[in-house]
Design a protein around this motif. Structure first.
Motif, PDB file in Angstrom:
ATOM      1  N   SER A   7       0.751  -1.306   0.039  1.00  0.00           N
ATOM      2  CA  SER A   7      -0.182   0.087  -0.004  1.00  0.00           C
ATOM      3  C   SER A   7       0.921   1.169   0.039  1.00  0.00           C
ATOM      4  CB  SER A   7      -0.968   0.016   1.238  1.00  0.00           C
ATOM      5  OG  SER A   7      -1.836   1.283   1.372  1.00  0.00           O
ATOM      6  N   ALA A   8       0.524   2.193  -0.816  1.00  0.00           N
ATOM      7  CA  ALA A   8       1.516   3.559  -0.979  1.00  0.00           C
ATOM      8  C   ALA A   8       0.484   4.380  -0.146  1.00  0.00           C
ATOM      9  CB  ALA A   8       1.271   4.096  -2.371  1.00  0.00           C
ATOM     10  N   ASN A   9       1.151   5.154   0.926  1.00  0.00           N
ATOM     11  CA  ASN A   9       0.403   5.926   1.960  1.00  0.00           C
ATOM     12  C   ASN A   9      -0.644   5.682   2.720  1.00  0.00           C
ATOM     13  OD1 ASN A   9       2.022   8.146   0.468  1.00  0.00           O
ATOM     14  ND2 ASN A   9       0.564   7.885  -1.453  1.00  0.00           N
ATOM     15  N   ILE A  53       2.240   8.118   7.653  1.00  0.00           N
ATOM     16  CA  ILE A  53       1.875   7.570   6.510  1.00  0.00           C
ATOM     17  C   ILE A  53       3.156   7.266   5.693  1.00  0.00           C
ATOM     18  CG2 ILE A  53       0.630   7.919   4.263  1.00  0.00           C
ATOM     19  CD1 ILE A  53      -1.143   9.908   5.911  1.00  0.00           C
ATOM     20  N   PRO A  54       3.714   6.007   5.726  1.00  0.00           N
ATOM     21  CA  PRO A  54       4.820   5.648   5.129  1.00  0.00           C
ATOM     22  C   PRO A  54       4.600   5.917   3.527  1.00  0.00           C
ATOM     23  CG  PRO A  54       4.175   4.003   6.543  1.00  0.00           C
ATOM     24  CD  PRO A  54       3.002   4.916   6.404  1.00  0.00           C
ATOM     25  N   ALA A 111      -9.258  -2.990   6.809  1.00  0.00           N
ATOM     26  CA  ALA A 111      -8.512  -2.037   7.883  1.00  0.00           C
ATOM     27  C   ALA A 111      -9.327  -0.685   7.731  1.00  0.00           C
ATOM     28  CB  ALA A 111      -7.231  -1.884   7.415  1.00  0.00           C
ATOM     29  N   GLU A 112      -9.166   0.042   8.901  1.00  0.00           N
ATOM     30  CA  GLU A 112      -9.612   1.505   8.791  1.00  0.00           C
ATOM     31  C   GLU A 112      -8.500   2.420   8.188  1.00  0.00           C
ATOM     32  OE1 GLU A 112     -10.997   2.576  12.864  1.00  0.00           O
ATOM     33  OE2 GLU A 112     -11.946   0.651  13.176  1.00  0.00           O
ATOM     34  N   SER A 113      -8.855   3.663   8.149  1.00  0.00           N
ATOM     35  CA  SER A 113      -8.138   4.590   7.551  1.00  0.00           C
ATOM     36  C   SER A 113      -6.602   4.560   8.412  1.00  0.00           C
ATOM     37  CB  SER A 113      -8.525   6.006   7.558  1.00  0.00           C
ATOM     38  OG  SER A 113      -9.472   5.901   6.781  1.00  0.00           O
ATOM     39  N   TRP A 114      -6.744   4.542   9.739  1.00  0.00           N
ATOM     40  CA  TRP A 114      -5.517   4.222  10.616  1.00  0.00           C
ATOM     41  C   TRP A 114      -5.350   3.140  10.910  1.00  0.00           C
ATOM     42  CZ3 TRP A 114      -2.186   8.124   9.629  1.00  0.00           C
ATOM     43  CH2 TRP A 114      -2.580   9.314   9.430  1.00  0.00           C
ATOM     44  N   MET A 115      -4.509   2.050  10.570  1.00  0.00           N
ATOM     45  CA  MET A 115      -4.595   0.781  11.122  1.00  0.00           C
ATOM     46  C   MET A 115      -3.453   0.441  12.001  1.00  0.00           C
ATOM     47  SD  MET A 115      -3.276  -1.570   7.895  1.00  0.00           S
ATOM     48  CE  MET A 115      -1.695  -2.490   8.358  1.00  0.00           C
ATOM     49  N   PRO A 116      -3.490  -0.295  12.795  1.00  0.00           N
ATOM     50  CA  PRO A 116      -2.445  -0.694  13.754  1.00  0.00           C
ATOM     51  C   PRO A 116      -1.131  -1.150  13.002  1.00  0.00           C
ATOM     52  CG  PRO A 116      -3.982  -2.123  14.193  1.00  0.00           C
ATOM     53  CD  PRO A 116      -4.514  -1.178  13.089  1.00  0.00           C
ATOM     54  N   THR A 117       0.039  -1.236  13.553  1.00  0.00           N
ATOM     55  CA  THR A 117       1.193  -1.706  12.976  1.00  0.00           C
ATOM     56  C   THR A 117       1.607  -3.228  13.072  1.00  0.00           C
ATOM     57  OG1 THR A 117       2.489  -1.073  15.162  1.00  0.00           O
ATOM     58  CG2 THR A 117       2.273   0.537  13.222  1.00  0.00           C
ATOM     59  N   GLU A 118       0.661  -3.816  13.721  1.00  0.00           N
ATOM     60  CA  GLU A 118       0.984  -5.431  13.995  1.00  0.00           C
ATOM     61  C   GLU A 118       0.959  -5.985  12.609  1.00  0.00           C
ATOM     62  OE1 GLU A 118      -1.201  -3.539  16.017  1.00  0.00           O
ATOM     63  OE2 GLU A 118       0.089  -3.626  17.820  1.00  0.00           O
ATOM     64  N   GLY A 119       1.945  -6.676  12.236  1.00  0.00           N
ATOM     65  CA  GLY A 119       1.783  -7.545  11.061  1.00  0.00           C
ATOM     66  C   GLY A 119       2.451  -6.847   9.742  1.00  0.00           C
ATOM     67  N   VAL A 120       2.811  -5.609  10.058  1.00  0.00           N
ATOM     68  CA  VAL A 120       3.472  -4.755   8.846  1.00  0.00           C
ATOM     69  C   VAL A 120       4.852  -5.339   8.877  1.00  0.00           C
ATOM     70  CG1 VAL A 120       4.419  -2.576   8.272  1.00  0.00           C
ATOM     71  CG2 VAL A 120       1.964  -2.561   8.975  1.00  0.00           C
ATOM     72  N   ALA A 121       5.571  -5.857   7.648  1.00  0.00           N
ATOM     73  CA  ALA A 121       6.594  -6.677   7.676  1.00  0.00           C
ATOM     74  C   ALA A 121       7.789  -5.428   7.296  1.00  0.00           C
ATOM     75  CB  ALA A 121       6.564  -7.181   6.382  1.00  0.00           C
ATOM     76  N   MET A 122       7.266  -4.249   6.566  1.00  0.00           N
ATOM     77  CA  MET A 122       8.272  -3.263   6.317  1.00  0.00           C
ATOM     78  C   MET A 122       7.698  -1.995   5.768  1.00  0.00           C
ATOM     79  SD  MET A 122      11.724  -3.294   3.417  1.00  0.00           S
ATOM     80  CE  MET A 122      10.782  -3.505   1.870  1.00  0.00           C
ATOM     81  N   VAL A 123       8.256  -0.933   6.136  1.00  0.00           N
ATOM     82  CA  VAL A 123       7.821   0.342   5.733  1.00  0.00           C
ATOM     83  C   VAL A 123       8.848   1.045   4.890  1.00  0.00           C
ATOM     84  CG1 VAL A 123       6.055   0.783   7.374  1.00  0.00           C
ATOM     85  CG2 VAL A 123       8.248   1.669   7.818  1.00  0.00           C
ATOM     86  N   ALA A 124       8.695   2.009   3.865  1.00  0.00           N
ATOM     87  CA  ALA A 124       9.780   2.707   3.063  1.00  0.00           C
ATOM     88  C   ALA A 124       9.437   4.083   3.105  1.00  0.00           C
ATOM     89  CB  ALA A 124       9.877   1.907   1.552  1.00  0.00           C
ATOM     90  N   GLU A 125      10.532   5.114   3.303  1.00  0.00           N
ATOM     91  CA  GLU A 125      10.393   6.365   2.870  1.00  0.00           C
ATOM     92  C   GLU A 125      11.374   6.923   1.970  1.00  0.00           C
ATOM     93  OE1 GLU A 125       7.998   8.358   3.957  1.00  0.00           O
ATOM     94  OE2 GLU A 125       7.201   7.537   5.925  1.00  0.00           O
TER      95      GLU A 125
END
Length: 189
Positions: A66-68, A85-86, A101-115
């Motif tokens: 997901s972007a943004n 918002i990564p 997921a809602e607009s603001w979802m929790p971070t549990e289960g996210v594998a990676m974010v990028a900036e």
């Protein structure tokens, strides 16, 4: 019936959630500061595209992207709730975390974010790094355009990342499991 007065953090969060952000702009709540950023430039989006294509082609695990995507980070020593918002968020496909997921979802289960850095690169290098670590996101990939380098932060512990590996553009960067491939940065320069 008397109501308890709202805390400063609750007032800030209410104000943030009520913002009417112009189309294409994004608003974040980072370490107690409301940050509004304009749409990214083409080079910024090109870096995200280069990373996304490699993850799809090379990753050892199927990933959703997901972007943004808005992430809600409520952990950490500061006690603040962050809304970040990564530029890119990856989750294992078998978890289907984006679905429902809602607009603001929790971070549990996210594998990676990028900036990908833009005009205020220190925010990505410092404040957002701490937010992602507080959310216990295992991997944070930072493409630092002004330094011509890519950095992988891993091992989130005590509100920051314990392991940091930086390579100049052009040198491959190893992404650990669940990705398990070397990110080719030769086209980043």
């Amino acid at each position: 019936m008397a109501h308890e007065p709202l805390s400063q953090e609750e007032v800030l969060l209410e104000g943030f959630l009520a913002l009417d952000t112009p189309e294409g702009f994004r608003a974040e709540l980072i370490e107690g500061e409301i940050v509004v950023t304009p749409p990214p430039d083409g080079d910024h989006e090109d870096y995200i595209s280069l990373i996304l294509k490699q993850v799809v082609r090379e990753s050892s695990t199927d990933m959703d992207f997901s972007a943004n995507k808005g992430l809600k980070v409520t952990r950490g020593p500061s006690g603040l709730t962050h809304r970040v918002i990564p530029d890119g968020t990856w989750t294992p496909t078998d978890r289907r975390l984006f679905r429902g997921a809602e607009s603001w979802m929790p971070t549990e289960g996210v594998a990676m974010v990028a900036e990908v850095t833009s005009s205020r690169a220190d925010r990505d290098r410092e404040a957002k790094r701490r937010c992602y670590a507080q959310g216990r996101i295992p991997l944070y990939l930072l493409v630092d355009r002004s330094r011509s380098a890519v950095t992988l932060f891993s091992d989130p512990t005590d509100g920051d990342y314990g392991d940091v590996v930086t390579h100049p553009f052009g040198k491959p960067l190893a992404l650990p499991a669940p990705f398990s491939f070397d990110l080719d940065t030769s086209a980043f320069g």
